[in-house]
Enzyme design. Structure first.
Site, short mmCIF file in Angstrom:
data_model
loop_
_atom_site.label_atom_id
_atom_site.label_comp_id
_atom_site.label_asym_id
_atom_site.label_seq_id
_atom_site.Cartn_x
_atom_site.Cartn_y
_atom_site.Cartn_z
N GLU A 107 -9.69 6.65 2.80
CA GLU A 107 -10.26 5.48 3.15
C GLU A 107 -9.78 4.40 3.72
OE1 GLU A 107 -9.84 5.64 0.02
OE2 GLU A 107 -9.29 3.29 -0.29
N SER B 86 1.76 -9.63 -0.92
CA SER B 86 1.39 -8.31 -0.65
C SER B 86 1.46 -7.57 0.63
CB SER B 86 -0.02 -8.22 -1.30
OG SER B 86 -1.11 -8.85 -0.44
N LYS C 182 0.81 -1.14 -0.04
CA LYS C 182 -0.23 -0.15 -0.07
C LYS C 182 0.76 1.24 -0.05
CE LYS C 182 -4.23 -1.98 0.32
NZ LYS C 182 -5.17 -1.68 -0.79
C1 PLP Z 1 -1.76 -7.02 2.34
C2 PLP Z 1 -2.77 -6.59 1.27
N1 PLP Z 1 -2.90 -7.27 0.27
C3 PLP Z 1 -3.88 -6.84 -0.72
C4 PLP Z 1 -4.86 -5.95 -0.49
C5 PLP Z 1 -6.19 -5.99 -1.16
O1 PLP Z 1 -5.93 -4.61 -1.83
P1 PLP Z 1 -5.67 -4.48 -3.35
O2 PLP Z 1 -6.62 -5.49 -4.31
O3 PLP Z 1 -5.83 -3.11 -3.81
O4 PLP Z 1 -4.21 -4.78 -3.75
C6 PLP Z 1 -4.85 -5.41 0.81
C7 PLP Z 1 -5.79 -4.39 1.17
O5 PLP Z 1 -5.95 -3.81 2.40
C8 PLP Z 1 -3.81 -5.84 1.83
O6 PLP Z 1 -3.33 -4.97 2.97
#
Ligand code: PLP
Lengths: 254, 393
Positions: free
Chosen positions: B111, B377, B89
């Site tokens: 948000e 992620s 993020k």
């Molecule tokens: C670690 C992590 N992966 C994925 C996501 C999903 O968001 P996005 O689809 O925008 O990557 C989030 C959202 O809070 C997250 O914290």
């Protein structure tokens, strides 16, 4: 001639009311419309409730949530309105967000509007360019006037563009805010109202957002063709039910 | 086929800017400025410098040996979990705060659902000395106490979203309303590849550092830039957009997007938007979203708060519709198990969002010499209480 055009030709300042269809009770729609007309309201905006009303403050949001809980749908609204033109003559406009209309089918929706006697639409999240490219022809085919918004931040060039695209009135949002703020109008609004009045647009303007009583109604209509009250009316029927609609109307246009 | 945004802000039929006129001046200004600003050498230099010395980039591309052995294929992990604040993020919030400064904005709103994007926003606001207000659903505030505390420590004000279902979609509505109420001094940092154009494209570009690095890292490790597959979980779609970006037009690279099926796609408690969604408009863009036949937006469900969004970014809607990407729904149970497996096999506790991406290994077969890059992620610290409860640890 479209009823909105007829109404705009009259000499008087216009008083318009917004209410959310299906609130406080699912089947209050027709009674509210009839009572508003019989008490002297000039035009009505019927709110088609949406789960995520981005441009609305807490009062209209809460009424939309309740209306949906009560079971309101686009199809039910059209059903409630099917005989409305046997008893009501003033212009009726549907105000709502675009997604429910997209799901109903834009053309089917417009056709239904014409059948029941709707005169125009206010769809805040249907932008001007998309309207012109994809939907203007459909709206026109069914005799619907699309109403655009302007705000204190709208540039003169954009206002001119909107003026050229408008056919009925321009919905002039009084201040940088969602619906339901009630701080009254100060110098900032006054100079904005004056600035727009001085532009001498082809399209008459009706001011909405933040009009809550006779004082703000007078201030707004000093500069514009009319004014729209929404949240303050919803608050009134939340508190008093739908039996004293006349009291509310009379305290605004004494 | 073009998978990037076109001049009008669309990915095929998806995208656009379905916004009320009140937002037009800000969104239009952003649309006119964002590419120019991002191309300024001084912007690039500052962005790169912060990613390096503050976020800790490049994030490693790690060969997961034991996981690879188990599934008989070559699996690499892109370690976004090692970024400052613990997820991808922050790539976006660094970019957007620099953008906000160049646009002359002094107040930031955001948000958040689980609080990851809220923390990443509060972090960069502290770094830049900017006022920060984060909207968060009342229910999420109760569920995600540690992240609420983090945001407060970082100087942000956390405002509860009290309307609707009081979760992420309502927090997004509240942030948009705040922007309507504060049109002059405020920039809205959207946390995923969603919202009106140019947001999906801007967020994707800031996140595209992920696939940019994968290319040169893989070249070093495997002698070729393109893997056979890239895999990422999709909430709104920002980490996936960043992971896919530089491979979108490389036909030999398979793209796999993993959605949260919650308790099962047909259970009524799911967030698998590609399966359950229909075309419509949410938060200013045309995309696939979960809704009633009457066009009311419905509440999704997933054990992972970050995947609990009723829509999906317009780029992903287009990838789905054109068949460019394979979409795989993964249940809560499968994700939790895959998360635990990563702990045991590689010594990494993943965020539950990321665990969804790993869960496909159980059902989606790969060839022994396939190179599969999975975007990790985020890290699992924020999810400990969920893991504890689920596994009765
Ligand atoms: C670690 C992590 N992966 C994925 C996501 C999903 O968001 P996005 O689809 O925008 O990557 C989030 C959202 O809070 C997250 O914290």
């Amino acid at each position: 001639m479209n009823r909105i055009h007829q109404k705009l030709q009259s000499d008087k300042k216009l008083f318009s009311i917004y209410f959310t269809a299906g609130y406080p009770n699912l089947n209050d729609t027709v009674k509210i419309i009839q009572d508003l007309e019989s008490n002297g309201v000039d035009m009505i905006e019927i709110g088609l409730p949406f789960s995520d009303p981005l441009a609305d403050g807490p009062t209209i949001q809460a009424s939309s949530t309740q209306a949906l809980k009560n079971g309101m749908t686009t199809a039910i609204l059209f059903d409630q309105l099917k005989d409305i033109r046997s008893s009501v003559n003033i212009p009726l406009v549907i105000m709502g967000y675009f997604n429910p209309i997209l799901q109903y089918g834009v053309e089917a929706f417009c056709k239904k509007c014409q059948e029941v006697g709707i005169d125009g639409l206010i769809l805040p999240d249907l932008p001007l360019d998309v309207y012109q490219e994809q939907y203007e022809a459909i709206f026109k085919k069914y005799g619907l006037i699309n109403i655009f918004l302007i705000t204190p931040q709208t540039s003169d060039a954009r206002i001119a563009q909107i003026d050229a695209a408008s056919e009925g009135f321009i919905y002039m949002v009084s201040s940088a805010s969602v619906t339901g703020s009630s701080d009254g109008f100060g110098n900032v609004q006054e100079s904005y109202f004056k600035r727009i009045a001085k532009m001498e647009l082809n399209t008459p303007q009706i001011i909405g957002f933040g009009i809550s009583n006779s004082e703000t109604f007078q201030q707004a209509t000093k500069w514009a063709k009319g004014a729209i009250i929404g949240s303050a009316f919803i608050k009134h029927i939340t508190k008093n039910g739908t039996d004293s609609i006349g009291d509310f109307v009379k305290q605004i246009i004494k | 086929m073009n998978y990037n945004v076109d001049e009008k802000g669309y990915y095929g039929e998806f995208g656009g800017a379905f916004i009320p006129e009140m937002l037009y001046p800000n969104v239009e200004n952003l649309r006119q400025q964002y590419l120019k600003v991002m191309e300024e050498p001084s912007f690039k230099a500052e962005f790169d410098q912060l990613l390096k010395s503050y976020v800790g980039r490049p994030s490693p591309l790690f060969f997961a040996k034991r996981l690879s052995e188990k599934y008989n294929t070559k699996i690499y992990l892109k370690r976004e979990d090692l970024n400052h604040t613990g997820a991808h993020k922050v790539n976006n919030t660094i970019g957007q705060i620099l953008m906000a400064k160049r646009l002359g904005k002094t107040r930031i709103i955001a948000e958040t659902g689980a609080g990851q994007h809220g923390v990443a926003t509060a972090t960069v606001c502290a770094l830049m000395g900017m006022e920060c207000i984060v909207y968060m659903g009342e229910i999420d505030i109760a569920r995600q106490a540690p992240n609420v505390a983090r945001m407060k420590m970082l100087g942000a004000e956390v405002r509860p979203a009290l309307s609707g279902s009081r979760t992420l979609k309502d927090a997004t509505n509240e942030a948009i309303r705040d922007w309507i109420n504060n049109p002059v001094d405020t920039h809205y940092i959207i946390g995923s590849a969603i919202g009106p154009h140019p947001y999906p494209d801007m967020v994707t570009r800031f996140q595209s550092i992920i696939s940019e690095e994968i290319k040169w890292q893989l070249k070093e490790l495997e002698g070729k830039e393109n893997p056979d597959y890239v895999v990422a979980c999709v909430g709104g779609g920002s980490n996936a957009a960043g992971t896919f970006y530089h491979f979108l037009h490389e036909e030999e690279v398979g793209i796999i997007a993993v959605e949260a099926a919650g308790k099962g796609v047909d259970s009524g408690e799911s967030a698998a938007t590609s399966v359950l969604g229909k075309e419509g408009i949410i938060h200013g863009c045309k995309t696939l979203l979960m809704q009633t036949p009457d066009g009311q937006i419905t509440e999704p469900y997933s054990i992972s708060a970050g995947l609990d969004y009723p829509g999906v970014g317009p780029m992903h809607a287009h990838l789905y519709k054109t068949g460019r990407a394979e979409f795989i729904p993964i249940t809560d149970d499968a994700a939790m198990e895959a998360g635990m497996e990563l702990c045991k096999l590689e010594g990494i506790i993943p965020a539950i969002e990321s665990s969804h991406a790993f869960a496909i290994l159980k059902t989606r077969a790969f060839k022994p010499d396939d190179v599969v890059v999975i975007n990790l992620s985020g890290r699992g610290d924020k999810d400990l209480s969920t893991y504890i409860k689920y596994f009765e640890l």
